[in-house]
Every structure is written in structure tokens, then in C-alpha cells.
Scaffold this motif. Sequence first.
Motif, short mmCIF file in Angstrom:
data_model
loop_
_atom_site.label_atom_id
_atom_site.label_comp_id
_atom_site.label_asym_id
_atom_site.label_seq_id
_atom_site.Cartn_x
_atom_site.Cartn_y
_atom_site.Cartn_z
N MET A 128 0.85 -1.18 0.00
CA MET A 128 0.00 0.00 0.00
C MET A 128 0.89 1.24 0.00
O MET A 128 1.83 1.33 0.78
N SER A 129 0.61 2.20 -0.89
CA SER A 129 1.43 3.40 -0.96
C SER A 129 1.23 4.25 0.30
O SER A 129 0.26 4.09 1.03
N THR A 130 2.16 5.17 0.52
CA THR A 130 2.09 6.03 1.69
C THR A 130 0.79 6.81 1.74
O THR A 130 0.14 6.89 2.77
N MET A 131 0.36 7.39 0.60
CA MET A 131 -0.87 8.18 0.60
C MET A 131 -2.07 7.29 0.86
O MET A 131 -3.00 7.70 1.54
N LEU A 132 -2.06 6.06 0.37
CA LEU A 132 -3.18 5.17 0.65
C LEU A 132 -3.25 4.83 2.13
O LEU A 132 -4.31 4.53 2.65
N LYS A 133 -2.13 4.85 2.84
CA LYS A 133 -2.14 4.62 4.28
C LYS A 133 -2.49 5.89 5.04
O LYS A 133 -3.12 5.85 6.08
N THR A 134 -2.04 7.04 4.51
CA THR A 134 -2.25 8.31 5.19
C THR A 134 -3.71 8.72 5.20
O THR A 134 -4.22 9.17 6.22
N VAL A 135 -4.40 8.57 4.09
CA VAL A 135 -5.79 9.01 3.99
C VAL A 135 -6.69 8.30 5.01
O VAL A 135 -7.42 8.98 5.74
N PRO A 136 -6.63 6.96 5.13
CA PRO A 136 -7.47 6.34 6.17
C PRO A 136 -7.14 6.84 7.58
O PRO A 136 -8.04 7.05 8.39
N ARG A 137 -5.85 7.07 7.85
CA ARG A 137 -5.46 7.59 9.17
C ARG A 137 -6.03 8.99 9.38
O ARG A 137 -6.60 9.29 10.43
N PHE A 138 -5.90 9.85 8.36
CA PHE A 138 -6.47 11.20 8.44
C PHE A 138 -7.97 11.13 8.70
O PHE A 138 -8.50 11.85 9.54
N LEU A 139 -8.67 10.27 7.96
CA LEU A 139 -10.12 10.17 8.11
C LEU A 139 -10.49 9.69 9.51
O LEU A 139 -11.43 10.21 10.12
N ASN A 140 -9.76 8.71 10.03
CA ASN A 140 -10.02 8.24 11.40
C ASN A 140 -9.78 9.36 12.41
O ASN A 140 -10.57 9.55 13.33
N GLU A 141 -8.70 10.10 12.24
CA GLU A 141 -8.39 11.19 13.17
C GLU A 141 -9.39 12.34 13.04
O GLU A 141 -9.74 12.97 14.04
N LEU A 142 -9.84 12.62 11.83
CA LEU A 142 -10.86 13.65 11.65
C LEU A 142 -12.13 13.27 12.39
O LEU A 142 -12.82 14.12 12.94
N ASN A 143 -12.42 11.98 12.44
CA ASN A 143 -13.59 11.50 13.17
C ASN A 143 -13.36 11.55 14.67
O ASN A 143 -14.16 12.11 15.41
N THR A 144 -12.26 10.97 15.14
CA THR A 144 -12.05 10.87 16.59
C THR A 144 -11.66 12.22 17.20
O THR A 144 -12.12 12.55 18.29
N GLU A 145 -10.85 13.00 16.51
CA GLU A 145 -10.38 14.27 17.08
C GLU A 145 -11.25 15.45 16.70
O GLU A 145 -11.33 16.42 17.44
N GLY A 146 -11.88 15.38 15.52
CA GLY A 146 -12.66 16.52 15.05
C GLY A 146 -14.15 16.30 15.03
O GLY A 146 -14.91 17.21 14.69
N GLY A 147 -14.58 15.09 15.39
CA GLY A 147 -16.01 14.80 15.42
C GLY A 147 -16.66 14.78 14.04
O GLY A 147 -17.87 14.84 13.92
N LEU A 148 -15.84 14.69 12.99
CA LEU A 148 -16.37 14.73 11.62
C LEU A 148 -16.72 13.33 11.14
O LEU A 148 -15.92 12.40 11.28
N LYS A 149 -17.90 13.19 10.58
CA LYS A 149 -18.39 11.91 10.07
C LYS A 149 -18.13 11.81 8.57
O LYS A 149 -17.75 12.78 7.92
N GLY A 150 -18.39 10.63 8.03
CA GLY A 150 -18.23 10.43 6.59
C GLY A 150 -19.03 11.42 5.76
O GLY A 150 -18.57 11.89 4.72
#
Length: 115
Positions: A1-23
Motif C-alpha cells: 500500500m502506498s504512503t498516501m493510501l495509508k495516510t488518507v485512512p489515518r487522516f479520516l479516522n483522526e478527523l472523526n475521533t479528534e474533530g467529530g467529523l463523520k463520513g
Amino acid sequence: MSTMLKTVPRFLNELNTEGGLKGTDIANITEVSKATVSRWKAGDIKPQPRNELILSDLHYVVGRLRDFYESDEIRTWLYARHPQLSGERAIDLIHEDRTVDVLNVIDRLENEVFL
């Protein structure tokens, strides 16, 4: 898996847990379907470059706001109209590639110019 493919899921998880943002929030700001956001989160596809920038900026802003607010408050802050942003919403400015305007308000928060 490329770095960006790993980064995006992490960003999305953190946006949810830290920022309260949903899909749905992510889908709205990037103007894609919720299904596309789910595929990004699963690492199946990567966002177009413009959406990578939006996600990166949003992730950075949420990280900065963590110093001042809890996750549910961050989501509210992003969606609220701010006098310091001429009545505009931070989430819209990030979408419009005007993240610098949002960061200037956060800098003022950091310097306690206003609360």
C-alpha cells in the motif's frame, strides 16, 4: 500500500475521533459520495489531488483546534459562522482553498486576542 493510501485512512479516522467529523461531513467538503469516502477509508482508492489537499488542510486545522476544544466542539466550530471570518464558516473556507484565513483565526486564539 502506498504512503498516501495509508495516510488518507489515518487522516479520516483522526478527523472523526479528534474533530467529530463523520463520513457525511467529509463527503460534503470534498463533494464526493459517502461511498467514495468509505473507499478512501478502506484504502481501496485514493482521493484526487484537490481532495487530498482539502483532507490535509482539514486534518491540520483539526489538529490545531485540539489545543482549545473537544472533538464535538471542533465540529461545531468548523460549521459555525465566525465574525472573525466575516460571517463565513471555516469548513467552507477550507473547501475554497482559503485555509490560511482559518489558520489566522486560530493563531489569534492561540495568542488569546479573543476567546
